[in-house]
Design a protein around this motif. Structure first.
Motif, PDB file in Angstrom:
ATOM      1  N   TRP A  29       0.825  -1.210   0.000  1.00 20.66           N
ATOM      2  CA  TRP A  29       0.000   0.000   0.000  1.00 20.66           C
ATOM      3  C   TRP A  29       0.859   1.260   0.000  1.00 20.66           C
ATOM      4  O   TRP A  29       0.519   2.269  -0.592  1.00 20.66           O
ATOM      5  CB  TRP A  29      -0.902   0.028   1.242  1.00 20.66           C
ATOM      6  CG  TRP A  29      -1.943  -1.042   1.249  1.00 20.66           C
ATOM      7  CD1 TRP A  29      -2.482  -1.656   0.156  1.00 20.66           C
ATOM      8  CD2 TRP A  29      -2.560  -1.648   2.398  1.00 20.66           C
ATOM      9  NE1 TRP A  29      -3.395  -2.599   0.570  1.00 20.66           N
ATOM     10  CE2 TRP A  29      -3.467  -2.611   1.918  1.00 20.66           C
ATOM     11  CE3 TRP A  29      -2.435  -1.457   3.780  1.00 20.66           C
ATOM     12  CZ2 TRP A  29      -4.248  -3.389   2.775  1.00 20.66           C
ATOM     13  CZ3 TRP A  29      -3.211  -2.222   4.622  1.00 20.66           C
ATOM     14  CH2 TRP A  29      -4.109  -3.183   4.131  1.00 20.66           C
ATOM     15  N   ASN A 154      -3.186   8.783   4.324  1.00 27.06           N
ATOM     16  CA  ASN A 154      -2.843  10.186   4.138  1.00 27.06           C
ATOM     17  C   ASN A 154      -2.294  10.744   5.447  1.00 27.06           C
ATOM     18  O   ASN A 154      -2.968  10.689   6.477  1.00 27.06           O
ATOM     19  CB  ASN A 154      -4.091  10.951   3.704  1.00 27.06           C
ATOM     20  CG  ASN A 154      -3.808  12.412   3.410  1.00 27.06           C
ATOM     21  OD1 ASN A 154      -3.660  13.204   4.329  1.00 27.06           O
ATOM     22  ND2 ASN A 154      -3.714  12.766   2.148  1.00 27.06           N
ATOM     23  N   ARG A 204      -4.743  -9.157  -3.660  1.00 29.15           N
ATOM     24  CA  ARG A 204      -5.394  -7.860  -3.847  1.00 29.15           C
ATOM     25  C   ARG A 204      -6.706  -7.949  -4.635  1.00 29.15           C
ATOM     26  O   ARG A 204      -7.723  -7.374  -4.230  1.00 29.15           O
ATOM     27  CB  ARG A 204      -4.430  -6.861  -4.494  1.00 29.15           C
ATOM     28  CG  ARG A 204      -5.075  -5.575  -4.997  1.00 29.15           C
ATOM     29  CD  ARG A 204      -5.717  -4.791  -3.848  1.00 29.15           C
ATOM     30  NE  ARG A 204      -6.494  -3.644  -4.298  1.00 29.15           N
ATOM     31  CZ  ARG A 204      -7.803  -3.643  -4.499  1.00 29.15           C
ATOM     32  NH1 ARG A 204      -8.488  -4.753  -4.313  1.00 29.15           N
ATOM     33  NH2 ARG A 204      -8.430  -2.554  -4.874  1.00 29.15           N
TER      34      ARG A 204
ATOM     35  N   TYR B  77     -11.193  17.242   9.587  1.00 28.06           N
ATOM     36  CA  TYR B  77     -10.354  17.750   8.513  1.00 28.06           C
ATOM     37  C   TYR B  77     -10.775  17.128   7.185  1.00 28.06           C
ATOM     38  O   TYR B  77     -10.888  15.912   7.066  1.00 28.06           O
ATOM     39  CB  TYR B  77      -8.891  17.420   8.825  1.00 28.06           C
ATOM     40  CG  TYR B  77      -7.914  17.774   7.742  1.00 28.06           C
ATOM     41  CD1 TYR B  77      -7.698  19.102   7.391  1.00 28.06           C
ATOM     42  CD2 TYR B  77      -7.194  16.792   7.091  1.00 28.06           C
ATOM     43  CE1 TYR B  77      -6.789  19.435   6.399  1.00 28.06           C
ATOM     44  CE2 TYR B  77      -6.277  17.111   6.106  1.00 28.06           C
ATOM     45  CZ  TYR B  77      -6.085  18.433   5.765  1.00 28.06           C
ATOM     46  OH  TYR B  77      -5.178  18.751   4.794  1.00 28.06           O
ATOM     47  N   PRO B  79      -9.342  16.961   3.584  1.00 30.96           N
ATOM     48  CA  PRO B  79      -8.127  17.339   2.866  1.00 30.96           C
ATOM     49  C   PRO B  79      -8.416  17.815   1.448  1.00 30.96           C
ATOM     50  O   PRO B  79      -9.492  17.587   0.891  1.00 30.96           O
ATOM     51  CB  PRO B  79      -7.306  16.055   2.852  1.00 30.96           C
ATOM     52  CG  PRO B  79      -8.287  14.961   3.026  1.00 30.96           C
ATOM     53  CD  PRO B  79      -9.438  15.518   3.805  1.00 30.96           C
ATOM     54  N   SER B  81      -6.979  16.989  -1.397  1.00 29.96           N
ATOM     55  CA  SER B  81      -7.179  15.882  -2.311  1.00 29.96           C
ATOM     56  C   SER B  81      -6.602  14.683  -1.620  1.00 29.96           C
ATOM     57  O   SER B  81      -5.694  14.796  -0.826  1.00 29.96           O
ATOM     58  CB  SER B  81      -6.466  16.116  -3.630  1.00 29.96           C
ATOM     59  OG  SER B  81      -5.078  16.226  -3.384  1.00 29.96           O
ATOM     60  N   LEU B  82      -7.162  13.563  -1.910  1.00 29.28           N
ATOM     61  CA  LEU B  82      -6.702  12.363  -1.241  1.00 29.28           C
ATOM     62  C   LEU B  82      -6.582  11.303  -2.302  1.00 29.28           C
ATOM     63  O   LEU B  82      -7.533  11.021  -3.016  1.00 29.28           O
ATOM     64  CB  LEU B  82      -7.727  11.964  -0.175  1.00 29.28           C
ATOM     65  CG  LEU B  82      -7.386  10.761   0.676  1.00 29.28           C
ATOM     66  CD1 LEU B  82      -6.164  11.059   1.511  1.00 29.28           C
ATOM     67  CD2 LEU B  82      -8.544  10.439   1.587  1.00 29.28           C
ATOM     68  N   ILE B  84      -6.185   7.544  -2.911  1.00 26.32           N
ATOM     69  CA  ILE B  84      -6.182   6.222  -2.297  1.00 26.32           C
ATOM     70  C   ILE B  84      -5.524   5.271  -3.279  1.00 26.32           C
ATOM     71  O   ILE B  84      -6.005   5.083  -4.391  1.00 26.32           O
ATOM     72  CB  ILE B  84      -7.603   5.772  -1.939  1.00 26.32           C
ATOM     73  CG1 ILE B  84      -8.147   6.695  -0.848  1.00 26.32           C
ATOM     74  CG2 ILE B  84      -7.600   4.328  -1.453  1.00 26.32           C
ATOM     75  CD1 ILE B  84      -9.471   6.278  -0.291  1.00 26.32           C
ATOM     76  N   ASP B  85      -4.416   4.737  -2.858  1.00 26.84           N
ATOM     77  CA  ASP B  85      -3.644   3.872  -3.743  1.00 26.84           C
ATOM     78  C   ASP B  85      -4.500   2.697  -4.198  1.00 26.84           C
ATOM     79  O   ASP B  85      -5.222   2.092  -3.415  1.00 26.84           O
ATOM     80  CB  ASP B  85      -2.412   3.365  -2.988  1.00 26.84           C
ATOM     81  CG  ASP B  85      -1.349   2.863  -3.953  1.00 26.84           C
ATOM     82  OD1 ASP B  85      -0.344   3.559  -4.109  1.00 26.84           O
ATOM     83  OD2 ASP B  85      -1.551   1.806  -4.555  1.00 26.84           O
ATOM     84  N   ALA B  86      -4.403   2.404  -5.487  1.00 31.79           N
ATOM     85  CA  ALA B  86      -5.241   1.347  -6.057  1.00 31.79           C
ATOM     86  C   ALA B  86      -4.929  -0.014  -5.446  1.00 31.79           C
ATOM     87  O   ALA B  86      -5.737  -0.934  -5.538  1.00 31.79           O
ATOM     88  CB  ALA B  86      -5.045   1.279  -7.569  1.00 31.79           C
ATOM     89  N   MET B  88      -4.902  -0.586  -2.360  1.00 30.59           N
ATOM     90  CA  MET B  88      -5.625  -0.759  -1.099  1.00 30.59           C
ATOM     91  C   MET B  88      -7.126  -0.831  -1.350  1.00 30.59           C
ATOM     92  O   MET B  88      -7.723   0.136  -1.812  1.00 30.59           O
ATOM     93  CB  MET B  88      -5.324   0.392  -0.129  1.00 30.59           C
ATOM     94  CG  MET B  88      -5.883   0.116   1.264  1.00 30.59           C
ATOM     95  SD  MET B  88      -5.886   1.540   2.355  1.00 30.59           S
ATOM     96  CE  MET B  88      -4.166   1.652   2.788  1.00 30.59           C
ATOM     97  N   MET B  90     -10.738  -0.301  -0.438  1.00 27.92           N
ATOM     98  CA  MET B  90     -11.278   0.577   0.599  1.00 27.92           C
ATOM     99  C   MET B  90     -12.721   0.952   0.271  1.00 27.92           C
ATOM    100  O   MET B  90     -12.978   1.869  -0.500  1.00 27.92           O
ATOM    101  CB  MET B  90     -10.400   1.838   0.695  1.00 27.92           C
ATOM    102  CG  MET B  90     -10.804   2.818   1.783  1.00 27.92           C
ATOM    103  SD  MET B  90     -10.825   2.109   3.427  1.00 27.92           S
ATOM    104  CE  MET B  90      -9.089   2.083   3.820  1.00 27.92           C
ATOM    105  N   PHE B  95     -13.881   3.357   5.054  1.00 30.76           N
ATOM    106  CA  PHE B  95     -13.154   4.628   5.057  1.00 30.76           C
ATOM    107  C   PHE B  95     -13.716   5.570   6.113  1.00 30.76           C
ATOM    108  O   PHE B  95     -12.970   6.268   6.804  1.00 30.76           O
ATOM    109  CB  PHE B  95     -13.230   5.279   3.673  1.00 30.76           C
ATOM    110  CG  PHE B  95     -12.532   6.602   3.607  1.00 30.76           C
ATOM    111  CD1 PHE B  95     -11.157   6.660   3.528  1.00 30.76           C
ATOM    112  CD2 PHE B  95     -13.251   7.782   3.645  1.00 30.76           C
ATOM    113  CE1 PHE B  95     -10.501   7.874   3.491  1.00 30.76           C
ATOM    114  CE2 PHE B  95     -12.604   8.998   3.602  1.00 30.76           C
ATOM    115  CZ  PHE B  95     -11.222   9.044   3.526  1.00 30.76           C
ATOM    116  N   ARG B 139     -16.930  11.789   6.678  1.00 27.57           N
ATOM    117  CA  ARG B 139     -15.954  11.226   7.601  1.00 27.57           C
ATOM    118  C   ARG B 139     -15.554  12.245   8.660  1.00 27.57           C
ATOM    119  O   ARG B 139     -15.434  11.920   9.843  1.00 27.57           O
ATOM    120  CB  ARG B 139     -14.706  10.781   6.832  1.00 27.57           C
ATOM    121  CG  ARG B 139     -13.678  10.146   7.708  1.00 27.57           C
ATOM    122  CD  ARG B 139     -12.374   9.915   6.990  1.00 27.57           C
ATOM    123  NE  ARG B 139     -11.334   9.699   7.968  1.00 27.57           N
ATOM    124  CZ  ARG B 139     -10.709  10.671   8.606  1.00 27.57           C
ATOM    125  NH1 ARG B 139     -10.995  11.925   8.353  1.00 27.57           N
ATOM    126  NH2 ARG B 139      -9.791  10.386   9.498  1.00 27.57           N
TER     127      ARG B 139
END
Lengths: 261, 283
Positions: A29, A154, A204, B77, B79, B81-82, B84-86, B88, B90, B95, B139
């Motif tokens: 990740w 993040n 994954r 908070y 943000p 831009s966030l 999310i790595d592909a 992971m 989620m 989330f 969130r």
């Protein structure tokens, strides 16, 4: 039961796989694959220093890996690109480790064992160290799970939730050092990061949540370990590489499967 | 500068300075947000807005200056831009429960508050830009925040999307009584419900109610009221330069800027609505 070398090998492989699977998810990740590699290679230096100083191998590996992690984070804060740093440390650690091993007076070090693992020679004490280390890693990940996950998503988000992202980074580094230290005997310095990355990458496409991915990675790693040991026993091949080869075959199968989610 | 009564401030920063590679990013910035107040920080790219936010949420330490938070302050908070790595997986529901677990009912309520029912099982990667930002907002709401911090949360949204997002924020402020700190790089679009607008460009150029900022001598303001009064379109003229005599650092703020109640929205005709005249982009 523990008298049988195959049983001990299976238990050792299982212990490493159960810890490496979930930790490997974080490595994947966070795109830290190269960090895992550098850590594993530097572990060889840890072994060499431990032998030179007559301290426990486990402590030597742990110390060198932690110093490596601190050096990487310190130097990257000063603007050196991380991939360059890891390239330096991965190969530097391997090279210096090999040099130190060759300088050890009278010590007969099994170099192939260090590089490729020697799971069939795992003794009862090794087994205890492996399972203690694996349990510690699994416990650490379970205890800090939410914080680790948030910090991985993040860093700003984590800090705004009162999570110290740098502390979580250190916890992951510590867990990585532990896994490397216990896996050295099983798959060797060259192939440790495969045990981290390959199972996570394999499962994954099957996982819907981070938690399920971690559990599936542990199961996949365990299957690869047991399958690899069985296969190497029948085909008389080196066990560590056979385990990784089985894991890679599982990855190939999962990569061909149609993707969802 | 007026003395700040410390009792109402959710968060208060004094004389923040920060330099990067020898270049000052923030120069003696004073800043505060009070309970129930909506404050919008506007400024061009590189004006130090994001740096200011990072310092306020505690992600970054200033070179000089102090930040004081109300005891037990909970910050929600959102943000900028966030990614999310592909790698992971989620889903939305998971989330929302990061880092603290929340009950199913609380999650459903938060999603309903931002107008996204029945999305819990969706992977985050399948959401549109507007949905993604609203999930981030949901969130933040689950934290039961005293202060909602939105760092360019409407970036990439079209005008109806932005208007809808701002209406949700305004509604939340009214219902939860939280303070809201918003950052916008878009100098034209400022939420009309802002109690105060702070114009940042390394230092605080201008500071006051939307009206006062809009009528500040160095700014010409054009209003647009085409979206149920939720959006006010300011046009800030940033052609003035500070080189030949730095305008006073720190807020030479007009009276009442510190703890003002909600300012009335100045309403013009529709004549100056250039943004709409250009046609809202559907992006």
């Amino acid at each position: 039961m523990l008298d049988d070398f195959l049983t001990r090998a299976a238990l050792a492989g299982l212990g490493v796989a159960l810890a490496a699977g979930p930790l490997g998810c974080f490595i994947v990740w966070r795109r830290m694959a190269y960090f895992g590699d550098a850590t594993a290679h530097a572990a060889l230096l840890g072994v060499a220093l431990a032998l030179a100083l007559s301290i426990s191998v486990f402590a030597g590996v742990l110390a060198v890996v932690l110093v490596l992690a601190l050096a990487v984070s310190g130097l990257s804060a000063r603007g050196v690109p991380v991939d360059t740093l890891l390239g330096v440390f991965a190969h530097g650690g391997l090279a210096v480790g090999l040099v130190v091993v060759s300088l050890l007076p009278g010590a007969r070090v099994d170099l192939m064992g260090l590089l490729l693992g020697d799971i069939l020679a795992v003794g009862r004490t090794d087994l205890a160290v492996i399972w203690a280390g694996a349990a510690l890693v699994i416990g650490l990940l379970a205890w800090r799970w939410s914080g680790l996950l948030t910090a991985t998503l993040n860093a700003d988000l984590a800090r705004a939730s009162g999570i110290d992202a740098r502390r979580e980074d250190m916890i992951l580094t510590l867990a990585l050092a532990l896994v490397v230290a216990v896996a050295l005997k099983v798959v060797g310095a060259l192939l440790i990061s495969a045990m981290l990355i390959v199972p996570a990458a394999t499962v994954r496409p099957l996982a819907r949540t981070p938690e399920s991915m971690a559990v599936l990675a542990a199961i996949c790693g365990a299957a690869a370990a047991l399958g690899g040991i069985a296969l190497s026993y029948r085909a008389d091949t080196p066990t560590g590489p056979t385990i990784v080869a089985v894991a890679t075959a599982l990855f190939a199968v999962s990569a061909i499967l149609p993707r969802r989610g | 500068m007026p003395a700040h009564p410390d009792t109402t401030a959710l968060i208060e920063a004094r004389t923040l300075s920060l330099a990067r590679s020898g270049r000052p990013v923030l120069d003696r910035v004073d800043f505060r947000v009070d309970r129930g107040e909506i404050v919008t920080v506007v400024g061009p790219n590189g004006s130090g807005k994001s740096t200011l936010i990072q310092i306020l949420i505690g992600a970054l330490a200033p070179d000089a200056g102090t930040v004081r938070r109300a005891p037990g302050l909970r910050i929600g908070y959102v943000p900028q831009s966030l990614h999310i790595d592909a790698t992971m997986p989620m889903p939305v529901g998971r989330f929302l429960a990061l880092p603290q677990r929340h009950g199913r009912a609380a999650r459903a309520e938060a999603l309903a508050q931002v107008g996204l029912q029945d999305l819990e099982a969706q992977p985050m990667s399948a959401l549109s830009g507007g949905q993604f930002q609203r999930v981030l907002l949901a969130r933040a709401l689950l934290m039961r925040p005293d202060l909602l911090v939105l760092d360019e949360a409407t970036r990439g949204l079209d005008q109806p999307g932005t208007a809808a997002f701002y209406r949700i924020v305004e509604d939340l402020r009214a219902r939860m009584g939280c303070g809201v700190l918003m950052v916008s790089h878009d100098l034209h679009v400022v939420m009309s419900a802002s109690d105060r607008v702070v114009c940042l460009n390394g230092h605080i150029c201008c500071h006051g109610t939307p009206e006062i900022v809009a009528s500040a001598p160095e700014y010409r303001a054009l209003f647009g009221v085409g979206t149920q009064g939720t959006l006010a379109l300011y046009r800030h003229d940033h052609d003035h330069d500070h080189d030949d005599g730095p305008c006073g650092h720190g807020p030479d703020a007009p009276a009442g800027a510190g703890a003002g109640p909600a300012a009335p929205v100045r309403s013009h005709g529709h004549g100056h609505n250039r943004q709409h005249g250009a046609g809202p982009d559907a992006g």
